[in-house]
Motif scaffolding. Structure first.
Motif, PDB file in Angstrom:
ATOM      1  N   GLU A 130       0.832  -1.204   0.000  1.00 52.83           N
ATOM      2  CA  GLU A 130       0.000   0.000   0.000  1.00 52.83           C
ATOM      3  C   GLU A 130       0.867   1.255   0.000  1.00 52.83           C
ATOM      4  N   GLY A 131       0.600   2.121  -0.981  1.00 46.36           N
ATOM      5  CA  GLY A 131       1.326   3.375  -1.066  1.00 46.36           C
ATOM      6  C   GLY A 131       2.635   3.306  -1.821  1.00 46.36           C
ATOM      7  N   HIS A 132       3.056   2.098  -2.246  1.00 45.71           N
ATOM      8  CA  HIS A 132       4.307   1.965  -3.004  1.00 45.71           C
ATOM      9  C   HIS A 132       4.143   2.625  -4.368  1.00 45.71           C
ATOM     10  N   GLU A 133       5.181   3.296  -4.842  1.00 39.03           N
ATOM     11  CA  GLU A 133       5.088   4.001  -6.125  1.00 39.03           C
ATOM     12  C   GLU A 133       4.823   3.061  -7.299  1.00 39.03           C
ATOM     13  N   LEU A 134       5.104   1.763  -7.133  1.00 39.28           N
ATOM     14  CA  LEU A 134       4.883   0.787  -8.198  1.00 39.28           C
ATOM     15  C   LEU A 134       3.671  -0.102  -7.917  1.00 39.28           C
ATOM     16  N   GLN A 135       2.852   0.288  -6.945  1.00 39.27           N
ATOM     17  CA  GLN A 135       1.744  -0.574  -6.518  1.00 39.27           C
ATOM     18  C   GLN A 135       0.815  -0.949  -7.669  1.00 39.27           C
ATOM     19  N   LYS A 136       0.561  -0.036  -8.582  1.00 39.98           N
ATOM     20  CA  LYS A 136      -0.409  -0.284  -9.655  1.00 39.98           C
ATOM     21  C   LYS A 136       0.260  -0.570 -10.999  1.00 39.98           C
ATOM     22  N   GLU A 137       1.580  -0.761 -10.978  1.00 37.91           N
ATOM     23  CA  GLU A 137       2.325  -0.934 -12.226  1.00 37.91           C
ATOM     24  C   GLU A 137       2.550  -2.412 -12.555  1.00 37.91           C
ATOM     25  N   SER A 138       2.381  -2.757 -13.837  1.00 36.28           N
ATOM     26  CA  SER A 138       2.888  -4.023 -14.360  1.00 36.28           C
ATOM     27  C   SER A 138       4.370  -3.829 -14.665  1.00 36.28           C
ATOM     28  N   LEU A 139       5.167  -4.843 -14.368  1.00 33.10           N
ATOM     29  CA  LEU A 139       6.617  -4.701 -14.414  1.00 33.10           C
ATOM     30  C   LEU A 139       7.245  -5.679 -15.401  1.00 33.10           C
ATOM     31  N   VAL A 140       8.415  -5.303 -15.901  1.00 32.57           N
ATOM     32  CA  VAL A 140       9.206  -6.157 -16.787  1.00 32.57           C
ATOM     33  C   VAL A 140      10.642  -6.177 -16.257  1.00 32.57           C
ATOM     34  N   PHE A 141      11.192  -7.371 -16.109  1.00 27.44           N
ATOM     35  CA  PHE A 141      12.594  -7.526 -15.719  1.00 27.44           C
ATOM     36  C   PHE A 141      13.320  -8.380 -16.750  1.00 27.44           C
ATOM     37  N   VAL A 142      14.534  -7.988 -17.078  1.00 30.15           N
ATOM     38  CA  VAL A 142      15.482  -8.860 -17.773  1.00 30.15           C
ATOM     39  C   VAL A 142      16.564  -9.227 -16.771  1.00 30.15           C
ATOM     40  N   VAL A 143      16.831 -10.533 -16.632  1.00 28.48           N
ATOM     41  CA  VAL A 143      17.720 -11.010 -15.573  1.00 28.48           C
ATOM     42  C   VAL A 143      18.777 -11.946 -16.152  1.00 28.48           C
TER      43      VAL A 143
END
Length: 229
Positions: free
Chosen positions: A206-219
């Motif tokens: 709750e309240g995280h700046e990425l709470q509503k974001e879909s994310l992509v990682f390259v690892v």
């Protein structure tokens, strides 16, 4: 060797009072284990091996006071056997349709192009480069290079490459669910891409700046070590 180098190490850590072996690389394949010379998590090995050439055999005695209240003195026997790659070294795999496009610069640093269309509703993982090293297990301590961007605008929000290209080290159970799914079951030397909806990212924070974001990682998966029981 320098701080943040990744090396394979043959070692024993011995309680100087009881002569008990507290940890040993004997549990690793070929009697060695990968070690990231990270001052936060591998300070014993940094103290023993920093500024020493690969192949050097080192004996280091540490007072218990440096390890915590009530700890006994310890002796570390260590040899850095080989410096390990800090980018994925596997065989390239054909891209998976619908996944973001990844390009690499001359140093192996990735960039990500988000495809047209809606953000994912479930986590998807694709292998970009297939390694042939040990398989990452649940709870393993992994060493990786990674880049994370937002699906919504492709903006970078986190990257080991932006911190002097120094690899990162953590347990697979200590990251968001989508990242954990991307790591476990993969082989060292692989490069993978993962796309995840907020539910497998920071949706519950709750309240995280990425709470509503879909994310992509390259690892890039560089090393894995089962955590000592």
């Amino acid at each position: 060797m320098l701080v943040n180098d990744l090396v394979s190490v043959q070692y024993q850590i011995v309680d100087a009072t009881t002569n008990e072996v507290l940890d040993s690389s004997a549990r690793g394949e070929g009697g060695v284990l990968p070690v990231l010379l990270d001052t936060n998590q591998s300070s014993l090995f940094v103290a023993a091996l920093e500024c020493e050439p690969v192949g050097s055999r080192v004996v280091l005695s540490l007072p218990g006071s440096a390890l915590g209240e009530g700890a006994n003195n310890v002796v570390v026997y260590a040899q850095a056997v080989e410096q390990l790659p800090e980018i994925a070294t596997g065989t390239p795999v054909d891209p998976t349709p619908g996944m973001p496009t990844v390009t690499l610069d001359d140093d192996g640093k990735p960039s990500i192009k988000i495809p047209e269309g809606d953000a994912p509703t479930e986590t998807k993982v694709a292998v970009l480069t297939q390694g042939d090293g040990p398989t990452v297990g649940s709870g393993d301590l992994v060493v990786v290079q990674y880049l994370g961007v937002k699906w919504s605008d492709g903006e970078e929000f986190d990257s080991s490459w932006s911190r002097d290209a120094a690899p990162a080290q953590f347990q697979t159970t200590g990251v968001v669910a989508g990242f954990q799914k991307a790591l476990e079951g993969q082989k060292v030397g692989s490069q993978v891409i993962v796309v995840m909806p907020p539910s497998d990212g920071y949706g519950a924070s709750e309240g995280h700046e990425l709470q509503k974001e879909s994310l992509v990682f390259v690892v890039d998966i560089l090393a894995t070590t089962p955590v000592q029981q």
